[in-house]
Design a protein around this motif. Structure first.
Motif, mmCIF file in Angstrom:
data_model
loop_
_atom_site.group_PDB
_atom_site.id
_atom_site.type_symbol
_atom_site.label_atom_id
_atom_site.label_comp_id
_atom_site.label_asym_id
_atom_site.label_seq_id
_atom_site.Cartn_x
_atom_site.Cartn_y
_atom_site.Cartn_z
ATOM 1 N N TYR A 376 32.031 34.962 -14.734
ATOM 2 C CA TYR A 376 32.223 33.526 -14.644
ATOM 3 C C TYR A 376 32.566 32.951 -16.007
ATOM 4 N N PRO A 377 33.362 31.870 -16.036
ATOM 5 C CA PRO A 377 33.686 31.254 -17.329
ATOM 6 C C PRO A 377 32.424 30.797 -18.044
ATOM 7 N N ALA A 378 32.333 31.125 -19.338
ATOM 8 C CA ALA A 378 31.112 30.841 -20.096
ATOM 9 C C ALA A 378 30.972 29.367 -20.435
ATOM 10 N N GLY A 379 32.087 28.658 -20.583
ATOM 11 C CA GLY A 379 32.008 27.244 -20.946
ATOM 12 C C GLY A 379 31.960 27.054 -22.447
ATOM 13 N N HIS A 380 32.303 25.876 -22.880
ATOM 14 C CA HIS A 380 32.367 25.566 -24.310
ATOM 15 C C HIS A 380 30.990 25.682 -24.958
ATOM 16 N N GLY A 381 30.931 26.406 -26.053
ATOM 17 C CA GLY A 381 29.680 26.521 -26.797
ATOM 18 C C GLY A 381 28.685 27.506 -26.230
ATOM 19 N N ALA A 382 29.033 28.184 -25.130
ATOM 20 C CA ALA A 382 28.098 29.145 -24.538
ATOM 21 C C ALA A 382 28.043 30.412 -25.387
ATOM 22 N N PRO A 383 26.905 31.074 -25.451
ATOM 23 C CA PRO A 383 26.804 32.299 -26.249
ATOM 24 C C PRO A 383 27.608 33.428 -25.637
ATOM 25 N N GLU A 384 27.943 34.391 -26.464
ATOM 26 C CA GLU A 384 28.696 35.549 -25.995
ATOM 27 C C GLU A 384 27.919 36.274 -24.894
ATOM 28 N N GLY A 385 28.615 36.621 -23.848
ATOM 29 C CA GLY A 385 27.989 37.327 -22.734
ATOM 30 C C GLY A 385 27.600 36.435 -21.581
ATOM 31 N N ALA A 386 27.498 35.136 -21.810
ATOM 32 C CA ALA A 386 27.126 34.231 -20.722
ATOM 33 C C ALA A 386 28.180 34.287 -19.624
ATOM 34 N N GLY A 387 27.732 34.360 -18.374
ATOM 35 C CA GLY A 387 28.630 34.422 -17.231
ATOM 36 C C GLY A 387 28.975 35.827 -16.792
ATOM 37 N N THR A 388 28.571 36.840 -17.552
ATOM 38 C CA THR A 388 28.873 38.206 -17.161
ATOM 39 C C THR A 388 27.769 38.768 -16.271
ATOM 40 N N ARG A 389 28.142 39.739 -15.474
ATOM 41 C CA ARG A 389 27.187 40.396 -14.590
ATOM 42 C C ARG A 389 26.131 41.125 -15.413
ATOM 43 N N ALA A 390 24.889 40.962 -15.036
ATOM 44 C CA ALA A 390 23.796 41.669 -15.704
ATOM 45 C C ALA A 390 23.625 43.041 -15.063
ATOM 46 N N ALA A 391 23.678 44.077 -15.890
ATOM 47 C CA ALA A 391 23.459 45.424 -15.379
ATOM 48 C C ALA A 391 21.989 45.617 -15.038
ATOM 49 N N ASP A 392 21.735 46.415 -14.022
ATOM 50 C CA ASP A 392 20.362 46.722 -13.662
ATOM 51 C C ASP A 392 19.760 47.597 -14.761
ATOM 52 N N VAL A 393 18.587 47.238 -15.245
ATOM 53 C CA VAL A 393 17.923 48.011 -16.293
ATOM 54 C C VAL A 393 16.475 48.261 -15.889
ATOM 55 N N ALA A 394 15.939 49.361 -16.403
ATOM 56 C CA ALA A 394 14.525 49.644 -16.192
ATOM 57 C C ALA A 394 13.694 48.709 -17.059
ATOM 58 N N LEU A 395 12.543 48.286 -16.545
ATOM 59 C CA LEU A 395 11.661 47.372 -17.265
ATOM 60 C C LEU A 395 10.459 48.137 -17.812
ATOM 61 N N LEU A 469 18.535 35.659 -20.811
ATOM 62 C CA LEU A 469 18.088 34.945 -19.618
ATOM 63 C C LEU A 469 19.023 35.280 -18.469
ATOM 64 N N ILE A 470 18.467 35.871 -17.420
ATOM 65 C CA ILE A 470 19.248 36.296 -16.258
ATOM 66 C C ILE A 470 19.056 35.305 -15.119
ATOM 67 N N ARG A 471 20.139 34.827 -14.557
ATOM 68 C CA ARG A 471 20.083 33.913 -13.427
ATOM 69 C C ARG A 471 19.603 34.638 -12.173
ATOM 70 N N ALA A 477 22.763 34.020 -18.110
ATOM 71 C CA ALA A 477 22.854 32.582 -18.366
ATOM 72 C C ALA A 477 22.890 32.270 -19.852
ATOM 73 N N TRP A 478 22.197 33.085 -20.640
ATOM 74 C CA TRP A 478 22.065 32.769 -22.072
ATOM 75 C C TRP A 478 21.585 34.000 -22.805
ATOM 76 N N THR A 479 22.020 34.156 -24.042
ATOM 77 C CA THR A 479 21.474 35.155 -24.957
ATOM 78 C C THR A 479 21.266 34.496 -26.304
ATOM 79 N N GLY A 480 20.269 34.927 -27.031
ATOM 80 C CA GLY A 480 20.031 34.351 -28.351
ATOM 81 C C GLY A 480 18.648 34.674 -28.858
ATOM 82 N N THR A 481 18.286 34.046 -29.991
ATOM 83 C CA THR A 481 16.970 34.251 -30.599
ATOM 84 C C THR A 481 16.243 32.933 -30.847
ATOM 85 N N ASP A 482 16.906 31.817 -30.595
ATOM 86 C CA ASP A 482 16.324 30.501 -30.865
ATOM 87 C C ASP A 482 15.682 29.970 -29.580
ATOM 88 N N THR A 483 14.362 29.893 -29.546
ATOM 89 C CA THR A 483 13.704 29.454 -28.328
ATOM 90 C C THR A 483 13.899 27.968 -28.049
#
Length: 502
Positions: A376-395, A469-471, A477-483
């Motif tokens: 999906y389009p990330a939109g203006h100012g969105a962090p890199e990776g926003a809108g992309t499919r999240a791969a399934d990962v082990a927790l 942050l995974i929708r 939805a978002w990646t970063g380090t600033d809470t």
């Protein structure tokens, strides 16, 4: 009064209704049929991205057990697409009748408390600033929002006055479910020879789905279809009829390419075939509708909790381009199959084999066919990776990301190591210790206490990288380090702290 009315109890409407109900939304489904799940369905394939969405609802493994797994798709004689290379837990195309998908989704929706009103054919609707009034059957229903999942002849779309531009691509397509004495192997086989087109796919229960088209014999959809006609056209297109016999279903239909220009009008939305219809090539119609529903459901739930209304506009912004892309790619495939001249078909095969020999192009083709490759389009100012499919990962605490998504909440994954300002998280062990993350009292240490009913915090089994942050629909939805930035994103996507929970 329901909060959401869904019109249509097909796969798209049932997935949407189940998502809403599991999120605590009061939802009613209006269905004109009598409640019988038909076993005469055109859709036959479930692609990898749709299986991932069903996995996030606890249904994928059950569905896989009901069908046949195809890891390669044969196009145009010797041209094959290898789905086994897909970066997914489901690197294949699942061949199973639509009614299997529908039954699982119906079971889930009813278990979640969805009210389904059968025999309720919609006659019209009126909306105002407070909600939507729907006339159906002998009654009237009111809700805050309405979603039309009522198919090609959508009454909801017509009531909105929305055009459905496009055209018929093929008329008098033959359709049959048959047994085969000499089946073509474990492949979905597709080919066209100018005046005939056919493809064959195994259901896994001894029957095969056959689509065929004859340029020489175009008749009305309601014209009778004999098995011999289907056999003869299949022989011309594929070189064999594979000993087909014992038909359990024979029919004709026509294939359109159409897309509505707007997926939202005020408080009313359209999804699935009510919004777009494609050629059957690639088997992407039902899949695209299910993914429409996955996109819209969490957004409606969030807005009903207090998220900004503007969030609902992103449904059209994200799903319209996908529908357009599917329309173009499936249309290109069917047109390639319809090339008349032998020279043109030779060029088609040469070009296709050449393209699929290039890794990046091969990956793109498989990604589009399976749905894995869409973002999906990330939109203006969105962090890199926003809108992309999240791969399934082990927790770290056990399980997988898509199992965590079954709670219909956002999932925050993270590791403290890359955080530039550790003081922004008062307990830097929070995101490193999966055993503590599940403790609701510790969620407050990240400032997420006000969202604890809507955000699940967890850590990947392999730490490293920023917070992610995974929708609920499995997209980043978002990646970063600033809470502080994270809190702003959450306010936009799930509503402010203290907003009501449905």
């Amino acid at each position: 009064m329901s909060e959401v009315i869904v019109v249509g109890a097909g796969p798209t409407g049932l997935l949407l209704a189940g998502d809403l109900a599991e999120s605590g939304v009061a939802v009613t489904v209006l269905e004109r049929r009598d409640g019988t799940v038909s076993n005469l369905s055109r859709a036959f394939g479930v692609h990898a991205r749709t299986l991932e969405q069903l996995d996030a609802r606890g249904l994928a493994d059950r569905l896989v057990g009901m069908g046949a797994v195809l890891r390669r798709v044969r196009l145009f004689e010797r041209v094959e697409v290898d789905l086994g290379e897909l970066p997914s837990r489901f690197p294949f195309l699942l061949i199973t009748p639509q009614y299997n998908v529908e039954r699982l989704l119906l079971e889930r929706a009813l278990a979640a408390g969805v009210e389904i009103v059968y025999g309720a054919e919609v006659h019209g609707l009126v909306q105002d600033g407070a909600g939507v009034r729907v006339s159906a059957g002998a009654g009237e229903y009111r809700a805050s929002y309405v979603v039309g999942c009522d198919g090609y002849h959508s009454v909801v779309r017509q009531a909105l006055g929305l055009p459905f531009p496009g055209k018929s691509v093929l008329k008098s397509i033959m359709l049959g479910d048959v047994r085969m004495a000499e089946p073509p192997g474990g492949l979905l086989t597709v080919n066209g020879v100018g005046d005939a087109f056919a493809f064959v796919a195994p259901f896994g229960d001894g029957y095969f789905r056959v689509f065929a088209w004859d340029r020489r014999h175009v008749v009305a959809d309601d014209a009778p279809l004999a098995l011999e006609e289907l056999r003869e056209v299949t022989r011309r297109a594929l070189g064999s009829d594979f000993g087909m016999g014992e038909p359990r279903w024979l029919s004709r239909f026509h294939s359109d390419e159409r897309q509505v220009p707007r997926y939202r009008v005020g408080r009313v939305f359209v999804a699935g075939d009510a919004a777009h219809v494609h050629s059957p090539a690639g088997g992407q119609g039902m899949n695209t509708g299910l993914q429409d529903a996955a996109n819209l459901g969490w957004k409606l739930a969030a807005v009903l909790r207090g998220a900004p209304q503007a969030l609902l506009d992103s449904y059209h912004g994200e799903r319209y381009p996908v529908g357009r892309s599917v329309l173009r790619s499936s249309g290109a495939l069917i047109r390639a199959a319809m090339i008349e001249s032998a020279a043109g078909r030779a060029v088609r095969g040469f070009a296709a084999r050449g393209a699929l020999s290039i890794p990046r192009l091969r990956e793109k083709v498989a990604g589009q066919l399976s749905g894995i490759g869409y973002h999906y389009p990330a939109g203006h100012g969105a962090p890199e990776g926003a809108g992309t499919r999240a791969a399934d990962v082990a927790l770290a605490g056990g399980g997988r990301l898509y199992e965590a998504l079954r709670e219909r909440r956002f999932v925050l994954l993270g590791d403290p190591n890359p955080i530039s300002d550790p003081a922004s998280i008062s307990n830097t062990d929070l995101l490193a210790d999966a055993g503590q993350i599940s403790d609701p009292d510790l969620i407050g240490d990240t400032g997420l206490a006000g969202w604890r009913d809507r955000v699940k915090v967890d850590a990947p089994a392999r730490p490293g990288g920023p917070l992610t942050l995974i929708r609920p629909d499995g997209y980043i939805a978002w990646t970063g380090t600033d809470t502080t930035d994270l809190h702003q994103v959450l306010t936009t996507l799930v509503g402010p702290v203290g907003s009501r929970a449905v």
